[in-house]
Design a protein around this motif. Sequence first.
Motif, short mmCIF file in Angstrom:
data_model
loop_
_atom_site.label_atom_id
_atom_site.label_comp_id
_atom_site.label_asym_id
_atom_site.label_seq_id
_atom_site.Cartn_x
_atom_site.Cartn_y
_atom_site.Cartn_z
N SER A 14 23.97 -5.97 94.07
CA SER A 14 24.85 -6.72 94.96
C SER A 14 24.26 -6.74 96.37
O SER A 14 23.31 -6.02 96.67
CB SER A 14 26.25 -6.10 94.99
OG SER A 14 26.16 -4.76 95.38
N VAL A 15 24.83 -7.60 97.19
CA VAL A 15 24.35 -7.70 98.56
C VAL A 15 24.68 -6.41 99.30
O VAL A 15 25.82 -5.94 99.27
CB VAL A 15 25.01 -8.89 99.29
CG1 VAL A 15 24.59 -8.92 100.74
CG2 VAL A 15 24.67 -10.18 98.60
N TYR A 25 27.94 -12.39 96.62
CA TYR A 25 27.24 -12.84 95.41
C TYR A 25 26.33 -11.74 94.88
O TYR A 25 26.08 -10.73 95.55
CB TYR A 25 26.44 -14.11 95.70
CG TYR A 25 25.49 -14.04 96.88
CD1 TYR A 25 24.42 -13.15 96.91
CD2 TYR A 25 25.66 -14.88 97.97
CE1 TYR A 25 23.54 -13.09 97.97
CE2 TYR A 25 24.78 -14.84 99.04
CZ TYR A 25 23.72 -13.95 99.03
OH TYR A 25 22.87 -13.90 100.10
N VAL A 27 22.68 -10.17 93.58
CA VAL A 27 21.27 -10.24 93.96
C VAL A 27 20.46 -9.75 92.77
O VAL A 27 20.87 -8.81 92.08
CB VAL A 27 20.99 -9.39 95.22
CG1 VAL A 27 19.51 -9.38 95.56
CG2 VAL A 27 21.81 -9.90 96.39
N HIS A 40 18.94 -14.37 95.61
CA HIS A 40 20.34 -14.28 96.04
C HIS A 40 21.17 -15.37 95.40
O HIS A 40 20.85 -16.55 95.52
CB HIS A 40 20.39 -14.39 97.57
CG HIS A 40 19.90 -13.14 98.24
ND1 HIS A 40 20.65 -12.45 99.15
CD2 HIS A 40 18.75 -12.47 98.08
CE1 HIS A 40 19.96 -11.38 99.55
NE2 HIS A 40 18.80 -11.38 98.93
N ALA A 82 21.37 -18.46 102.66
CA ALA A 82 22.15 -17.66 101.71
C ALA A 82 23.23 -18.53 101.06
O ALA A 82 23.99 -19.20 101.76
CB ALA A 82 22.79 -16.49 102.45
#
Length: 109
Positions: A14-15, A25, A27, A40, A82
Motif C-alpha cells: 500500500s501507499v 490505492y 502499490v 501505483h 498518481a
Amino acid sequence: AIDPNFAESRERSSVGDWLDIDADYDVWGTVEPPEKLGIHGTHVAVDFDICDGSGPCLENCPVDVFEWTDTPGHPTSERKAAPVNESQCIDCMLCVDICPVDAIDVDGS
Ligand code: SF4
C-alpha cells in the motif's frame, strides 16, 4: 514500458506515508524511496519508475483521475502522476495513448 502483468509478477503493498498526497490505492513491486517507487494503482496503474513527470495524462484525463505527487531524488523525475481517483476512470484509454514513456496501463476490459 509498464509491465501489464504487474499484478502477477509483483508483490502488492500500500501507499506509505512518504507520498505527499492522500492516496489509498495499492502499490506493486519494490518500494525503496527515493530511487524505487513501484507501480501505483491497479485499474489505472502508473509505473512511477518510468513516469517522466511531463503530465499529458493529468492535463487531459476527462474525469481527473491523476494528481501530482512530489518525488524528490527519483532518478527519472521529481514529480509523478498518481492515480488517486482511479475508481472514477471511464476507460477512454486517452492516458495510455498519450503517455510519452508508456508508463500507464488501464485495465479497461
Ligand atoms: Fe482518465 Fe481515460 Fe486514463 Fe481512465 S483511461 S485514467 S478516464 S484518461
